[in-house]
Enzyme design. Structure first.
Site, short mmCIF file in Angstrom:
data_model
loop_
_atom_site.label_atom_id
_atom_site.label_comp_id
_atom_site.label_asym_id
_atom_site.label_seq_id
_atom_site.Cartn_x
_atom_site.Cartn_y
_atom_site.Cartn_z
N GLN A 75 -4.38 -1.29 9.66
CA GLN A 75 -4.29 -2.62 9.06
C GLN A 75 -4.89 -3.67 10.00
O GLN A 75 -4.52 -3.75 11.16
CB GLN A 75 -2.81 -2.95 8.75
CG GLN A 75 -2.61 -4.27 8.03
CD GLN A 75 -3.24 -4.30 6.63
OE1 GLN A 75 -3.15 -3.34 5.88
NE2 GLN A 75 -3.90 -5.39 6.30
N LYS A 99 0.84 -1.20 0.00
CA LYS A 99 0.00 0.00 0.00
C LYS A 99 0.88 1.26 0.00
O LYS A 99 0.60 2.23 -0.72
CB LYS A 99 -0.94 0.00 1.21
CG LYS A 99 -2.05 -1.06 1.08
CD LYS A 99 -2.81 -1.28 2.38
CE LYS A 99 -3.80 -2.43 2.22
NZ LYS A 99 -4.48 -2.80 3.47
N ASP A 106 -10.87 2.99 4.30
CA ASP A 106 -11.25 1.58 4.16
C ASP A 106 -12.77 1.44 4.01
O ASP A 106 -13.27 0.39 3.63
CB ASP A 106 -10.80 0.78 5.38
CG ASP A 106 -9.50 0.01 5.11
OD1 ASP A 106 -9.23 -0.27 3.92
OD2 ASP A 106 -8.79 -0.30 6.08
#
Ligand code: NDP
Length: 282
Positions: free
Chosen positions: A97, A53, A120
């Site tokens: 994460q 990422k 997200d």
């Protein structure tokens, strides 16, 4: 029939070129898009995801700031870090994460992120916005699947049946809502679905998000269907495979995504897109 492969890696590269232009336009107007990536602990798979990422951000001209926290970090400390990032005007997106260590309540952490920076798309405010059809940040993986369907000309699924196997909050449920938004007639299957094969065979669009290697066989696919394989499974020999038996399904389906090189790269491209959206709207 031999299915056409939907090359997620290629499509993601095309999208990322456009995203880099958007990032450049933001920088030219004095705004440097920035993503904070929070990693707790040293899970090797998570480290790889975070590295990918961060590399993708760099390539697109998005600043990424890595926050590495010890596996034993107290929940309060993590929440305080998120709180600080919420109030930092130079940060437009916050990604924590997952999975988090067991002593931390993941849902509480997700809810602590400002919905405006929730790239997200997991915050209940963004999940609710999707449910009622309001603008918001959409979860990256299902959004990437939508882009793949649009790419093959399946933008309006009126009159078609879509089946999503899996009902997680991060993939299955939002995927089903996005397919509904595209006018599909949607079925969500899960571990309690009695005849999965029969259910899947009704699908003009089949999305597999289960986490079981090759559990969707060729006999479960309607001829000509578009098959989107979200699953990422590591086999004992170290190789990756999806939830769909790619070779068998390719004989029946009309379109199919490979694993790796399918949904995975699209997920990262959508993360970049969400970060730019958050920056543009800040
Ligand atoms: P979860 O484990 O949260 O959910 C799995 C779902 O599959 C559950 O709803 C479960 O049903 C259902 N399921 C399990 N066994 C069966 C079965 N035998 N028949 C029918 N349904 C079943 O997984 P995620 O949604 O987080 O992820 C799914 C997969 O996608 C994983 O392989 C993951 O690695 C991958 N993934 C890939 C991403 C990418 O970028 N490509 C991003 C995110 C995930 P129930 O609810 O009844 O238990």
């Amino acid at each position: 029939m031999t299915a056409q492969r939907i090359d997620g890696k290629d499509l993601a590269a095309q999208l990322r070129a456009g995203l880099a232009e958007r990032a450049a336009a933001l920088r030219a107007s004095g705004r440097q898009p920035a993503l904070a990536v929070v990693l707790v602990g040293d899970d090797p798979a998570s480290q790889v995801y975070v590295r990918n990422k961060i590399a993708a951000c760099k390539q697109a001209g998005i600043l990424s700031v890595h926050h590495a926290l010890d596996a034993g970090v107290r929940e309060g400390e993590l929440l305080a870090r998120i709180h600080a990032l919420n109030h930092d005007d130079a940060v437009h997106g916050i990604l924590v994460q997952l999975p988090l260590p067991r002593h931390i309540d993941s849902q509480r952490v997700i809810e602590a992120i400002s919905p405006l920076k929730d790239v997200d798309g997991f915050h209940v405010a963004n999940a609710g916005a999707l449910l009622v059809g309001r603008p918001g940040l959409r979860p990256c993986t299902p959004l990437g699947c939508v882009r793949m369907l649009q790419h093959i000309g399946l933008s309006d699924l009126r009159g078609r049946h879509a089946v999503v196997v899996g009902r997680s909050n991060i993939v299955g449920k939002p995927m089903a809502l996005m397919l509904l938004e595209m006018n599909a007639t949607v079925t969500i299957a899960h571990s309690g679905t009695p005849d999965l094969a029969q259910t899947c065979r009704r699908a003009d669009v089949l999305v597999a998000a289960v986490g079981r290697p090759r559990m969707i066989g060729g006999e479960m696919i309607k001829p000509g269907a578009a098959v989107i394989d979200v699953g990422i499974n590591r086999l004992p020999d170290g190789t990756l495979c999806g939830d769909v038996d790619f070779a068998a399904a390719s004989e029946v389906a009309g379109w199919i995504t490979p694993v790796p090189g399918g949904v995975g790269p699209m997920t990262i491209a959508m993360l970049l897109a969400n970060t730019l959206q958050a920056c543009e709207q800040a």
